[in-house]
Design a protein around this motif. Sequence first.
Motif, PDB file in Angstrom:
ATOM      1  N   ARG A 269      50.783  51.227  38.135  1.00 60.83           N
ATOM      2  CA  ARG A 269      51.263  49.851  38.129  1.00 60.83           C
ATOM      3  C   ARG A 269      50.610  49.072  39.253  1.00 60.83           C
ATOM      4  N   VAL A 270      50.530  47.768  39.045  1.00 58.80           N
ATOM      5  CA  VAL A 270      50.010  46.899  40.096  1.00 58.80           C
ATOM      6  C   VAL A 270      50.919  47.048  41.318  1.00 58.80           C
ATOM      7  N   GLY A 271      50.319  47.183  42.496  1.00 60.45           N
ATOM      8  CA  GLY A 271      51.104  47.342  43.722  1.00 60.45           C
ATOM      9  C   GLY A 271      51.313  48.799  44.112  1.00 60.45           C
ATOM     10  N   ASP A 272      51.018  49.743  43.203  1.00 56.51           N
ATOM     11  CA  ASP A 272      51.187  51.168  43.514  1.00 56.51           C
ATOM     12  C   ASP A 272      50.295  51.571  44.682  1.00 56.51           C
ATOM     13  N   GLU A 273      50.863  52.397  45.547  1.00 59.90           N
ATOM     14  CA  GLU A 273      50.044  53.005  46.592  1.00 59.90           C
ATOM     15  C   GLU A 273      49.182  54.086  45.973  1.00 59.90           C
ATOM     16  N   LYS A 286      45.434  46.502  43.167  1.00 61.83           N
ATOM     17  CA  LYS A 286      45.512  45.051  43.189  1.00 61.83           C
ATOM     18  C   LYS A 286      45.606  44.504  41.764  1.00 61.83           C
ATOM     19  N   ARG A 287      44.665  44.931  40.932  1.00 69.35           N
ATOM     20  CA  ARG A 287      44.663  44.461  39.545  1.00 69.35           C
ATOM     21  C   ARG A 287      44.325  45.621  38.612  1.00 69.35           C
ATOM     22  N   ILE A 288      44.837  45.537  37.383  1.00 71.30           N
ATOM     23  CA  ILE A 288      44.409  46.444  36.316  1.00 71.30           C
ATOM     24  C   ILE A 288      43.705  45.544  35.312  1.00 71.30           C
ATOM     25  N   VAL A 289      42.371  45.578  35.339  1.00 65.96           N
ATOM     26  CA  VAL A 289      41.571  44.593  34.622  1.00 65.96           C
ATOM     27  C   VAL A 289      41.163  45.096  33.240  1.00 65.96           C
ATOM     28  N   THR A 290      41.329  44.265  32.218  1.00 68.59           N
ATOM     29  CA  THR A 290      40.715  44.516  30.916  1.00 68.59           C
ATOM     30  C   THR A 290      40.207  43.180  30.386  1.00 68.59           C
ATOM     31  N   MET A 291      39.343  43.228  29.383  1.00 64.88           N
ATOM     32  CA  MET A 291      38.803  41.990  28.833  1.00 64.88           C
ATOM     33  C   MET A 291      39.895  41.177  28.135  1.00 64.88           C
TER      34      MET A 291
END
Lengths: 642, 303
Positions: A269-273, A286-291
Amino acid sequence: MSHQSELIATDIDEYLAQHERKELLRFLTCGSVDDGKSTLIGRLFYDTKMIAIDTLEALMKDSVTHGTTGGEFDPALYTDGLKAEREQGITIDVAYRYFSTAKRKFIIADTPGHEQYTRNMATGASTCDLAIILVDARNGVVEQTKRHSFIVSLLGIKHVVVAVNKMDLMGYREDVFENIKRDYADFVARLDISDLHFIPISALKGENVVEKSSKMPWYRGESLMYLLENVYIASDRNLNDFRFPVQYVNRPHLDFRGFCGTIASGIVRVGDEITVFPSRKSSRVKRIVTMDGDLDEGFAPQAVTLTLEHEIDISRGDMICRPGNQPSFDRKFEAMVVWMSENQMVPGKEYLIKHTTKTVSGAVSTLRYRIDVNTLHRQDAPTLRLNEIGRCEFLLNEPIAFDPYRRNRATGAFIIIDRLSNNTVAAGMILDRSSSGGEHWDDQPSEELHRQVSHVTPDERKSRFGQKPATVLLTGLTGAGKTTIAYALERRLFDAGRAATVLDGQNMRLGISRDLGFTAEERSENLRRSAEVAKLMNDAGLICLAAFVAPEESVRQRVRDVIGTERFLVVHLSAPVEVCRQRDTDGHYAQADSGQLTNFPGVSAPYDVPAKPDLILPTHQWTVEQCVDAVMQLLQDRGLIT
Amino acid sequence: MSAYTLTHLKQLEAESIHIIREVAAEFENPVMLYSIGKDSSVMVHLALKAFYPDKPPFPLLHIDTTYKFREMIEFRENYARKNLGLDVLVYTNQEAIKAGISPFVHGSKKYTDIMKTEALKQALNKYKFDAAFGGARRDEEKSRAKERVFSFRDQFHRWDPKNQRPELWNLYNARINKGESIRVFPLSNWTELDVWQYVHLEKIPIVPLYYAAKRPVVNREGVLIMVDDERLPLNPGEKPEMRTVRFRTLGCYPLTGAVESTATTLPQIIQEMLTTKTSERKDRVIDTDQAGSMEEKKKEGYF
């Protein structure tokens, strides 16, 4: 290709809406041409209307020249591929076939049954969820059946269907089927196969393949197709341990540094250490990026791009995980190896090992033993030859981050590449290694021991009790209400005519575990024993309600391994520690605060909140009644009770 | 399906992206074969996804026989090159053109050998590509059912069906010696239906020839050939007629049969495909030569 659905003609948009959201099931068919394997696949395609007319015409032409049915349609020819093979009249490689129904898309890995092709079967099995093992009703369980079952278990396939074929040639007799079933159950108890089914079929006549047969009224189970469409595979994936092997570093410009890869297991998840191997540097997602836009969370097996809060040096072959849930990181490990090359294994020789996205050089330091795939006996051996399987110790030139294959297919598997020929010469599956004192999870039972097998089958118990056995782990802090809910649940199940029993942490300590204290190791050992007891109860057909604090995720995972994924459910009682404290009538929290009780989860030891529980019960907000309702619903949803 | 489950299309997508990234990471000089058909469109779309927000780190390569449909070339230029901004290489076997090769004079087999298979080898040699993506699927044809995702080719681009590397899990062996190469098939596990459904779901642009429209065709022994330009020699008495047709597969126009159809939307195309009784390769003239002909072609280096 022609599909059977009225919707295609009447409402194509609705049809598409339905069919664009299917589940994918990969399965393996094991058996030889003589067992009717090709006939079975031809039959599945034919009966689900997946053979196109021109393909069928070509097959009819082929049936005259190559067929074994005297010019009649030979469904077996549909699955034979290469010309040279067809001329020899045998299939010699792994072929992949595709078909779909309204519920699922299927990929069949079609592998041959001949002895010299163990490697093809391992190849086909490596990606499969389920295996169909064909047994010729006339011959029963033969050496080849055992070999196939062993490889299926070795490659970690959890669901096995033993299809007893050619029942038509045996007069569709129940005793024939039952005898084969018993023989097979005797043998398979030594293997690690958690979900086993038996179906009597005739592939040639189509009995029990797609539709239930009227020729075998004594068989109360489902047809093969029903099973393929309904077997529950969602829990086969490991969603507990987040592992992200970095595949490619994406740097389009200075402001973007993305780490591309396929999530091997777990959820992010975003924010996970996160922690990175091998550097052990930390950051946050920071981000989980997809198109298609950024995601809030990603899970296996999605292919995503992660960006991190901090600029840390990460390259291909590194592994991103969570700080509280780390893989092993070592140059040494033990693995089961399937040798796939004409050139035999040379212990001590440098090979390339490709594991996740990392390739390192290393060698087999010791070949501990070879396994005779027919008898499962361990033999002393100097080397492994083509199609042989053995247990090896490896020593690599640099450490890799790995998990046991049994627990994590994606981070426990590797291939061995010959440096000179560049060929893939072997496949390996990393084993769990024992680590500690006080615990006995990894102790190997003595080789002289043989598991005795009951003559009452799981299916018989299932019909007797009207339920599928399972263990429901009620985990949560002391005072969360585990015992209360467990007994209320037992009462509800009992009153509904089901057979259930409670396994309570404290009761265990009164008896079987009275020698144990409360260190992390001893808690773990208590849970191991309890898991074995729960397993016995499940084997006896009972639903086991296990009320344990079980604070460690890794230990809960091992319990799952002992009991079997498909019959293990985790229910998290989520009452927060403040509420639990107030409810605590025995003064446990006070004793923990004063140091009289040490290693107390929630006070002086951590409680790992389950990453992916099957159910969460907010016991600080819900009544006991509501909690029991929710668990009952879960049991129904999973098809354990009706 | 539960919350943490992927649909079959999303799972196929993830697996294909994994394959494409693996090639970009492991090879020095990869290329993506671009035939301009629907499978190519899907493959390019997956490559865009794999490297987003960057562009794919490899060029596309179109082997142009000079007999492709005009609309295909237009699509290549306007969509792939201009809209997507991709690096598109175009290669034609110029020597053969000079020698006067033509599908009408030399027959479909020889023509395909020279203008496709031979041209492809020339292009791969010219640019020294060590990996080439192709859009082939295992469900297309019998000999492809056993094809690997990473398919090894020797320095003469030959495929040896008896000596393929075992391929387990998603661990692809990308090791080769100089001069050797790997053909990579990221769509191996997709079926024709999957491809169409994905085109539909993801709204991927495709060449308009897939949609039915009035087009000038001649009927030759039951095969409808479109008169795409004046190079198609008409037999005595043969007259092109306007018929509502579409193409299920795209290639060289003199070698690609049209089907009569009224399907003008994607759902209609899929509807037609699901109710039709023949497989798509039937429209390609080269396949009818002999049984196992694809396999022979692959041994020679055809994709």
